[in-house]
Motif scaffolding. Structure first.
Motif, PDB file in Angstrom:
ATOM      1  N   TYR A   7      25.672  50.568  17.109  1.00 27.06           N
ATOM      2  CA  TYR A   7      26.465  49.822  18.086  1.00 27.06           C
ATOM      3  C   TYR A   7      26.692  48.380  17.580  1.00 27.06           C
ATOM      4  CZ  TYR A   7      26.246  53.271  21.868  1.00 27.06           C
ATOM      5  OH  TYR A   7      26.424  54.373  22.638  1.00 27.06           O
ATOM      6  N   SER A   8      25.633  47.750  17.067  1.00 30.77           N
ATOM      7  CA  SER A   8      25.741  46.363  16.606  1.00 30.77           C
ATOM      8  C   SER A   8      26.545  46.268  15.323  1.00 30.77           C
ATOM      9  CB  SER A   8      24.339  45.771  16.381  1.00 30.77           C
ATOM     10  OG  SER A   8      23.599  45.809  17.588  1.00 30.77           O
ATOM     11  N   LEU A   9      26.391  47.256  14.447  1.00 29.30           N
ATOM     12  CA  LEU A   9      27.090  47.209  13.173  1.00 29.30           C
ATOM     13  C   LEU A   9      28.580  47.499  13.325  1.00 29.30           C
ATOM     14  CD1 LEU A   9      24.467  49.076  10.945  1.00 29.30           C
ATOM     15  CD2 LEU A   9      25.004  46.622  10.910  1.00 29.30           C
ATOM     16  N   ALA A  10      28.947  48.242  14.420  1.00 31.81           N
ATOM     17  CA  ALA A  10      30.350  48.623  14.598  1.00 31.81           C
ATOM     18  C   ALA A  10      31.265  47.412  14.711  1.00 31.81           C
ATOM     19  CB  ALA A  10      30.484  49.517  15.835  1.00 31.81           C
ATOM     20  N   GLN A  11      30.772  46.300  15.254  1.00 33.44           N
ATOM     21  CA  GLN A  11      31.612  45.114  15.425  1.00 33.44           C
ATOM     22  C   GLN A  11      31.911  44.416  14.102  1.00 33.44           C
ATOM     23  OE1 GLN A  11      29.517  42.158  17.774  1.00 33.44           O
ATOM     24  NE2 GLN A  11      27.550  42.712  16.818  1.00 33.44           N
ATOM     25  N   HIS A  12      31.142  44.719  13.059  1.00 33.60           N
ATOM     26  CA  HIS A  12      31.372  44.101  11.760  1.00 33.60           C
ATOM     27  C   HIS A  12      32.264  44.955  10.874  1.00 33.60           C
ATOM     28  CE1 HIS A  12      28.352  41.152  12.805  1.00 33.60           C
ATOM     29  NE2 HIS A  12      27.399  42.100  12.941  1.00 33.60           N
TER      30      HIS A  12
END
Length: 797
Positions: free
Chosen positions: A705-710
């Motif tokens: 979830y956190s990596l998807a924004q990058h």
């Protein structure tokens, strides 16, 4: 807006609920089940056909003629003797032909039927009727011995042994005997005769049949059909695997039926002759006495003749005597009829009054009615529903006849009274004659009366015997029984087809059940049905464990699948460089890392500025894939233990850089959400054109979830035959609800047939989609030909 543009090609063609190509693929993947099913079914069909006995239709023909007569002038005699039309009716005779009573008589007349002689081979059990090497004569068979299969071992020295194999009640039975010598046991008294004198050692079986079982067997198989509709030629046929037995039965049935028909025709004549003989015996005795008395009187009184006046009186008296004889005959017949109705002393037809010269139309009608009912009742058994009906009708008819007989007796008494009154006048004149003449007249009158009575009965008996001698059966045998066809000649081919059909259907059902019970994703259709996210590619199954398979096989179909995915990503982000791709999956083991390495390989073919970042910091596997022994990585960088340059690795024979995960931290969730991670990706974007991020499974932890924004594109890796369909569906719904941006699915580890079908669909979508991004028709055609070339040139890896 970009997302919507991308979705149009995929939604432009509606998919049906049933995909035949998908099921064809399932069946082809399980081809070995069908091969096994065919081999097993053909083997079973072979053994089934080996045990198949040919069945034959045996047929004879008989002509049933209801219009046949016994010649001109015999009609009156036939009516007089009570030949009933019920017996001559075609339908009634057909019923009689198949009656249990007639079949029972046939069974009784064929003693060979009472014992079944059987041989058993490896596959077939045969009834060797009349080809048996032995013949068994039984004087007594116990009820419990019927139906038991006895085994008899025959020896060339003339001895034999009888045992029972399949019956526990007689398992200890063992009887030794010799041919032609009677043996006795509590089960049977029998003699075994050797029919084949040159018989060696062998074994066979025999079984005693009850009369009822034989009747039931033949009755159930007997078929009676007209040769042609409307004709009276009847086909009598049986079907079994013992045609010789059926031939004997049909021939005997026809002979017995004709004999029964003739016996029924002669029944009335026989009873008439019997009645007349009884009367003749009585009259003959009286005539002899009268003749002797007249001779003695003439001799003792020396009388040769009587005077003319006396002769005239004698003539009158003779006429009265004839009338008295007729009255006496009528009275005798009424006595006979009364006795029959009260005691039923005679079965069958009643002697008709016309056969005795009595003209009684009313009585004749009722007698014929009783005879007809008797005939109809004789054609059915006591258990038949019509038996009681006919019996009641017969009793009613008897009561009616009894009333008629009473009426006729009253009328007869009146006639007798009138007769005796007239006779008294003649007798008075005779009494006035001299004593000797008077006695002479009395003697002559008695003699002539008895003589006329005797002559009358002799004439009637002659007529009856002539009719009986000239009687012939109403029916003829047109064809003796013979084999006309083999009824199961096509049974072997049908057996093969049926078993072959089951040999195909059973594997088909197995495959269907397996696929329906299989709760894993195993096709692109499963991905499309269970996920709202678009499928942008499929990677086929490979036998190789080399992580750099794409780099080492750049022109293979396997590599082309990654090129397709790379192209689709370019369509999504609308640029060809500066792309960050993150990969995730439902759980570990879906091939996410293997896919990431090969995706980095295909990007490195376009640009050396490609890096693979291992962000699965909870369970890193990139180091293991490349046998890297390097303790530092992303986690060490994020906690400030090293610089970015310290952890970026360039390996020999690897065209892209690798950023390992590093040490497993105690707080991976916090590190993934740190600001330093964002700065790391900013720095990587400056250095590299393509960044492939291998993250943790999104179905297990929330790191993705956190990596998807990058990332620019997030790829959800689904493994064919491994990813749980239900879990995948729920997780996809949750991701959709969480509004994860730019998330697309990739089907991994697809079987060959499925991957070809998937590639064909993706090529078509890419071709149709080309217009949306400015590709010319020429460019589209060139790319399509290129894809088709790779699709055809599928290199095995």
């Amino acid at each position: 807006m970009e997302q919507n543009n991308f979705e149009k090609p995929f939604n432009s063609e509606e998919e049906s609920g049933f995909d035949i190509m998908e099921w064809v693929t399932y069946f082809l993947n399980n081809w070995y089940l069908f091969v096994i099913g065919i081999i097993v079914s053909l083997g079973l069909a072979y053994f089934q056909n080996r045990s198949l006995l040919s069945t034959y239709q045996t047929q004879g023909k008989i002509l049933i003629d209801e219009n046949r007569s016994n010649g001109a002038g015999s009609q009156a005699l036939m009516q007089g003797f009570g030949i009933q039309s019920g017996y001559k009716n075609v339908k009634n005779q057909v019923i009689m032909l198949g009656s249990n009573d007639l079949i029972g008589r046939v069974v009784d007349s064929l003693p060979f039927l009472k014992v079944d002689y059987i041989t058993k081979g490896s596959f077939k059990t045969r009834n060797i009727y009349k080809t048996t090497p032995i013949y068994i004569q039984s004087d007594y068979v116990a009820p419990e011995a019927y139906g038991v299969l006895f085994k008899i071992k025959l020896r060339s020295n003339g001895s034999y042994t009888i045992t029972v194999e399949d019956n526990r009640a007689f398992s200890k039975l063992q009887l030794d005997g010799r041919y032609g010598v009677p043996i006795q046991n509590n089960l049977f008294f029998l003699t075994v005769d050797n029919v084949n004198k040159y018989m060696g050692n062998s074994e066979m079986y025999f079984r005693f049949r009850t009369r009822e079982s034989l009747i039931s067997d033949f009755s159930s198989r007997l078929s009676l059909n007209y040769e042609v509709e409307g004709s009276s030629v009847l086909q009598i046929s049986l079907i079994s695997d013992t045609p010789n037995r059926d031939i004997d039965f049909i021939n005997k049935l026809c002979d017995t039926f004709l004999a029964d028909n003739l016996e029924r025709k002669n029944d009335a004549a026989t009873k008439t002759i019997q009645f007349i003989n009884e009367q003749l015996g009585r009259v003959s005795k009286e005539l002899t006495e009268a003749e002797g008395e007249m001779t003695n009187f003439r001799q003792s009184n020396k009388i040769v003749d009587v005077p003319s006046h006396t002769s005239e009186l004698l003539g009158k008296a003779t006429k009265f005597d004839a009338e008295q004889a007729e009255l006496k005959l009528r009275e005798s017949y009424l006595d006979y009829l009364t006795k029959y109705l009260k005691t039923n002393f005679a079965d069958g037809a009643i002697v008709a009054p016309s056969s005795l010269g009595l003209n009684e139309p009313m009585l004749m009608t009722f007698v014929q009615q009783i005879n007809e009912l008797n005939n109809q009742r004789s054609e059915v058994t006591e258990k038949n529903m019509y038996y009681d009906k006919y019996t009641k009708q017969i009793e009613t008819a008897k009561k009616t006849v009894m009333e008629v007989v009473k009426s006729m007796r009253a009328s007869l008494e009146i006639e007798k009274a009138d007769f005796y009154k007239r006779l008294a006048g003649v007798n008075k004149q005779i009494e006035e004659l001299p004593k000797q003449e008077l006695e002479m007249i009395a003697i002559e009158r008695k003699y002539k009366m008895d003589d006329n009575y005797y002559t009358f009965f002799l004439q009637k008996r002659a007529e009856s015997e002539i009719l009986k001698a000239s009687n012939t059966p109403d029916n003829d045998i047109l064809d003796r029984a013979r084999i006309v066809s083999v009824t199961n000649s096509d049974k072997k081919s049908k057996t093969v087809l049926v078993f072959l059909l089951f040999g195909l259907l059973i594997p088909t059902f197995i495959v269907i059940i397996i696929e329906l019970l299989n709760n894993t994703v195993h096709s692109t259709k499963d991905v499309e049905k269970n996920s709202p996210f678009q499928l942008i590619g499929a990677v086929r199954h490979t036998k190789s464990t080399d992580p750099l398979i794409v780099s080492k096989n750049p022109r293979s179909a396997y590599t082309e699948m990654f090129r397709i995915i790379r192209t689709r990503i370019e369509f999504i982000v609308q640029r060809k460089t500066n792309i960050v791709v993150m990969t995730t999956s439902t759980e570990s083991g879906d091939g996410k890392t293997y896919f990431s390495i090969n995706l980095a390989s295909v990007y490195s073919m376009a640009s050396k500025k490609t890096i693979l970042v291992d962000m699965d910091i909870r369970k890193p596997s990139v180091n293991q894939r490349f046998n890297i022994v390097h303790p530092l990585g992303v986690t060490n960088y994020l906690v400030g233990q090293c610089t970015l340059d310290d952890i970026i690795l360039s390996l020999p024979k690897v065209d892209f850089d690798i950023l390992p995960a590093g040490s497993i931290p105690p707080n991976p969730g916090e590190l993934i959400r740190s600001e330093k991670l964002a700065k790391m990706f900013e720095e990587l974007r400056k250095r590299y054109e393509f960044i492939i991020v291998d993250s943790s499974p999104i179905g297990m932890v929330t790191d993705a979830y956190s990596l998807a924004q990058h990332s620019d594109v997030n790829l959800f890796i689904v493994r064919n035959g491994k990813t749980n369909k239900t879990f995948f569906k729920k997780l996809s719904a949750q991701l959709k609800l969480d509004n994860i941006q730019q998330l697309y699915t990739v089907l991994n580890d697809v079987l060959d047939d499925e991957s070809k079908y998937t590639k064909y669909k993706l090529y078509k979508y890419a071709y149709l989609f080309g217009f949306s991004y400015g590709y010319t028709s020429k460019k589209k055609k060139k790319d399509a030909e290129k894809y088709y070339h790779y699709y055809q040139d599928d290199t095995e890896i």
